[in-house]
Scaffold this motif. Structure first.
Motif, PDB file in Angstrom:
ATOM      1  N   ASP A 139       0.567  -1.367  -0.011  1.00  0.00           N
ATOM      2  CA  ASP A 139      -0.089  -0.006  -0.007  1.00  0.00           C
ATOM      3  C   ASP A 139       0.833   1.258  -0.098  1.00  0.00           C
ATOM      4  N   GLU A 144       3.077   2.339  -6.180  1.00  0.00           N
ATOM      5  CA  GLU A 144       2.031   2.362  -7.006  1.00  0.00           C
ATOM      6  C   GLU A 144       1.043   1.198  -6.892  1.00  0.00           C
ATOM      7  N   PRO A 145       0.227   1.083  -5.838  1.00  0.00           N
ATOM      8  CA  PRO A 145      -0.563   0.010  -5.430  1.00  0.00           C
ATOM      9  C   PRO A 145      -1.277  -0.597  -6.676  1.00  0.00           C
ATOM     10  N   ALA A 146      -1.962   0.396  -7.498  1.00  0.00           N
ATOM     11  CA  ALA A 146      -2.674  -0.227  -8.491  1.00  0.00           C
ATOM     12  C   ALA A 146      -1.903  -0.955  -9.395  1.00  0.00           C
ATOM     13  N   ARG A 147      -0.790  -0.682 -10.105  1.00  0.00           N
ATOM     14  CA  ARG A 147       0.274  -1.183 -10.834  1.00  0.00           C
ATOM     15  C   ARG A 147       0.768  -2.466 -10.421  1.00  0.00           C
ATOM     16  N   ALA A 149      -0.718  -4.352  -8.110  1.00  0.00           N
ATOM     17  CA  ALA A 149      -1.453  -5.455  -7.590  1.00  0.00           C
ATOM     18  C   ALA A 149      -1.775  -6.164  -9.169  1.00  0.00           C
ATOM     19  N   LYS A 150      -1.861  -5.241 -10.180  1.00  0.00           N
ATOM     20  CA  LYS A 150      -2.086  -6.044 -11.505  1.00  0.00           C
ATOM     21  C   LYS A 150      -0.840  -6.795 -11.822  1.00  0.00           C
TER      22      LYS A 150
END
Length: 245
Positions: A139, A144-147, A149-150
């Motif tokens: 987090d 860059e949590p979104a990137r 996680a992907k």
């Protein structure tokens, strides 16, 4: 009353420090003090553990112990990491990563973010353990949590398919990204790789302690968590990280 150090005929009124006063008058500290007073064995155990941590905190993982008296217990403040597998086919893993659809920048950034927490002073952080997939690192703004996680969904699937650790797959993905980017520029390279990193669990991770490793700048990615009077490149001058850790 204690005797004066220079004149034994003089006795001085004891002075209590703020810490002394807290142990007596602060309601929470007083509970601890009273328990120590009533249970000397408990006090001895707690003190021994605190002293051991104080004198060994900067030593790094327990693999650096020397001598027969080293404790066998896993201590969470040493950031324990289980041994990782080494008997999987590295070439197969790299092929699956190359065919995964992830971009070079996604793979390189994830591997770098996983490794950049490493500190040479106490051997904390780094790619071993794959703690970038756990709280609190997953987090952190700089990861860059979104990137992240992907990318992790893809790499964790590859690890499950091949028997490699997630930590190794993250590192291999960074290597694949570098090799592919170099090839696109007309240069053929092979990034050296040694398997065997393990995957830590959330239970093995002291969130509060790990939080002190959070990066606030990264000159390699030209990133600052907040505005400073100097650039990200200038702030990196005190860091000497290896490629992936």
């Amino acid at each position: 009353m204690p005797v004066d150090v220079e004149d034994a005929s003089i006795r001085l009124k004891p002075i209590m420090t703020d810490a002394d006063m807290a142990m007596r008058y602060d309601p929470e500290y007083r509970k601890i003090s009273e328990r120590f007073h009533k249970d000397p064995a408990y006090f001895s155990e707690v003190f021994a553990r605190a002293w051991f941590k104080l004198t060994h905190r900067d030593m790094g993982p327990k693999t650096r112990y020397i001598g027969p008296d080293a404790p066998k217990e896993e201590l969470i403040w040493q950031d324990p990491v289980p041994a990782g597998p080494t008997d999987y086919d590295v070439a197969v893993v790299k092929t699956k990563i190359a065919d995964s659809g992830l971009s070079d920048s996604e793979m390189i950034a994830t591997a770098w973010d996983s490794a950049r927490t490493f500190r040479g002073s106490d051997k904390r952080g780094g790619a071993n353990g794959a703690r970038i997939r756990l709280a609190p690192q997953k987090d952190w703004e700089g990861n860059e949590p979104a990137r992240l996680a992907k990318v992790l969904i893809v790499l964790e699937g590859i690890a499950a398919e091949t028997g490699a650790s997630v930590a190794d797959v993250i590192v291999l993905a960074g290597s694949v990204g570098v090799e592919q980017a170099a090839k696109a520029a007309g240069v053929n390279i092979t990034v050296p790789f040694s398997p065997g990193r393990g995957d830590a669990s959330q239970e093995m991770t002291d969130v509060e302690s790990i939080n002190v490793l959070e990066p606030v700048h990264d000159g390699y990615r030209n990133w600052l968590k907040k505005d400073y009077i100097v650039s990200a490149e200038e702030l990196m001058l005190d860091r000497k990280p290896s490629l992936w850790g």
